[in-house]
Design an enzyme around this catalytic site. Structure first.
Site, PDB file in Angstrom:
ATOM      1  CE  LYS A 253      95.345  23.122 -98.390  1.00  0.00           C
ATOM      2  NZ  LYS A 253      95.946  21.454 -98.281  1.00  0.00           N
TER       3      LYS A 253
ATOM      4  CD  GLU B  26      88.587  30.334 -90.022  1.00  0.00           C
ATOM      5  OE1 GLU B  26      88.388  29.683 -91.071  1.00  0.00           O
ATOM      6  OE2 GLU B  26      89.400  29.932 -89.399  1.00  0.00           O
ATOM      7  CG  ASP B  27      86.877  26.312 -91.597  1.00  0.00           C
ATOM      8  OD1 ASP B  27      87.601  26.968 -90.288  1.00  0.00           O
ATOM      9  OD2 ASP B  27      87.525  25.354 -91.865  1.00  0.00           O
TER      10      ASP B  27
ATOM     11  CG  ASP C 298      87.608  24.941 -81.757  1.00  0.00           C
ATOM     12  OD1 ASP C 298      86.487  24.453 -81.198  1.00  0.00           O
ATOM     13  OD2 ASP C 298      88.651  23.858 -82.004  1.00  0.00           O
TER      14      ASP C 298
ATOM     15  CG  PHE D 290      86.218  17.223 -85.199  1.00  0.00           C
ATOM     16  CD1 PHE D 290      87.754  17.956 -84.805  1.00  0.00           C
ATOM     17  CD2 PHE D 290      86.571  16.893 -86.457  1.00  0.00           C
ATOM     18  CE1 PHE D 290      88.914  18.209 -85.624  1.00  0.00           C
ATOM     19  CE2 PHE D 290      87.917  17.286 -87.469  1.00  0.00           C
ATOM     20  CZ  PHE D 290      88.657  17.874 -86.727  1.00  0.00           C
TER      21      PHE D 290
ATOM     22  NE  ARG E  55      91.179  20.938 -96.713  1.00  0.00           N
ATOM     23  CZ  ARG E  55      91.143  21.401 -95.929  1.00  0.00           C
ATOM     24  NH1 ARG E  55      90.178  22.187 -95.047  1.00  0.00           N
ATOM     25  NH2 ARG E  55      92.805  21.029 -94.776  1.00  0.00           N
TER      26      ARG E  55
HETATM   27  P1  IMP Z   1      90.976  27.685 -83.694  1.00  0.00           P
HETATM   28  O1  IMP Z   1      92.025  28.467 -84.055  1.00  0.00           O
HETATM   29  O2  IMP Z   1      90.995  27.010 -82.317  1.00  0.00           O
HETATM   30  O3  IMP Z   1      89.552  29.020 -83.385  1.00  0.00           O
HETATM   31  O4  IMP Z   1      90.908  26.802 -84.568  1.00  0.00           O
HETATM   32  C1  IMP Z   1      89.750  27.146 -85.826  1.00  0.00           C
HETATM   33  C2  IMP Z   1      90.285  26.076 -86.815  1.00  0.00           C
HETATM   34  O5  IMP Z   1      90.742  24.885 -86.202  1.00  0.00           O
HETATM   35  C3  IMP Z   1      89.383  26.273 -88.248  1.00  0.00           C
HETATM   36  O6  IMP Z   1      89.721  27.121 -88.655  1.00  0.00           O
HETATM   37  C4  IMP Z   1      89.498  24.787 -88.689  1.00  0.00           C
HETATM   38  O7  IMP Z   1      90.675  24.510 -89.497  1.00  0.00           O
HETATM   39  C5  IMP Z   1      90.365  23.926 -87.306  1.00  0.00           C
HETATM   40  N1  IMP Z   1      88.795  23.062 -86.298  1.00  0.00           N
HETATM   41  C6  IMP Z   1      88.427  23.319 -85.722  1.00  0.00           C
HETATM   42  N2  IMP Z   1      87.098  22.459 -84.440  1.00  0.00           N
HETATM   43  C7  IMP Z   1      87.117  21.972 -86.288  1.00  0.00           C
HETATM   44  C8  IMP Z   1      86.532  20.965 -86.740  1.00  0.00           C
HETATM   45  O8  IMP Z   1      84.954  20.581 -85.850  1.00  0.00           O
HETATM   46  N3  IMP Z   1      86.319  19.843 -88.138  1.00  0.00           N
HETATM   47  C9  IMP Z   1      87.494  21.107 -88.811  1.00  0.00           C
HETATM   48  N4  IMP Z   1      88.061  21.131 -87.897  1.00  0.00           N
HETATM   49  C10 IMP Z   1      88.515  21.997 -87.287  1.00  0.00           C
END
Ligand code: IMP
Length: 191
Positions: free
Chosen positions: A55, A111-112, A115, A164, A177
């Protein structure tokens, strides 16, 4: 007595006003506009399909779509999320697939946060199976220090350190959100 049905702030869910602002809503709006302008140039005369990752990317996508001046449509996918855990389990599962075919189309995954890269790496592989004409990635935030797989976004609003964050679509345990700024979630509130 407060009549709100929203849960009261607790040690787990402190009030967003107590958290430091990393990017204000004005900074976010300005950067999103710049990225929209860049995408409009890159795709001049073409149509583009924006695929938002639910989301967290919903708010960034809605602003980005309005900043993009070329013909665009959007779709959404959903993948398994961290839930309350702040560390990825590494396993990514598709919960909702795209509704419309993307074969032969110019696609941008929106994407948001990029990470560890596990989510986007998985989604990129999945979307490539649909044979789009091109595939790019736009992300609001990028945390390069946390990367576990080699993947980069084509459009990045902000690179950030390993903190975070919440707000502008991003959550901690589904909270925050709707917070307009991007704020740093206090490390000592998380368990
Ligand atoms: P990745 O697969 O580790 O790249 O994860 C990406 C997802 O992790 C993002 O779409 C977020 O939903 C979540 N995420 C990673 N870091 C944060 C953060 O600092 N705050 C909130 N969600 C995060």
């Amino acid at each position: 007595m407060p009549s709100s049905t929203a849960p009261a702030p607790t040690a787990f869910f402190p009030s967003p006003e107590t958290m430091d602002v990393l990017f204000s809503k004005e900074e976010i709006a300005a950067r999103t506009k710049e990225i929209g302008t860049q995408i409009s140039k890159d795709y001049e005369g073409q149509s583009v399909v924006l695929i938002g990752v639910l989301k967290g990317a919903a708010i960034f996508l809605s602003d980005l779509a309005r900043a993009i001046k070329v013909d665009n449509t959007f779709d959404f996918v959903a993948v398994s999320s961290y839930g309350r855990a702040r560390v990825s389990s590494g396993a990514v599962k598709l919960i909702k697939d795209i509704d419309n075919p993307i074969e032969g189309k110019h696609v941008i995954i929106v994407e948001d946060i990029l990470d560890t890269g596990l989510t986007l790496n998985y989604l990129r592989g999945l979307m490539l199976q649909h044979k789009p004409a091109s595939l790019k990635i736009a992300t609001c935030l990028d945390k390069p220090e946390r990367r576990l797989v080699p993947i980069e976004a084509d459009y990045v609003a902000f690179k950030i350190p390993n903190r975070f964050v919440i707000g502008y679509g991003m959550d901690y345990a589904e909270r925050y959100r709707g917070v307009e700024d991007i704020r740093i979630f206090p490390e000592d509130a998380a368990h």
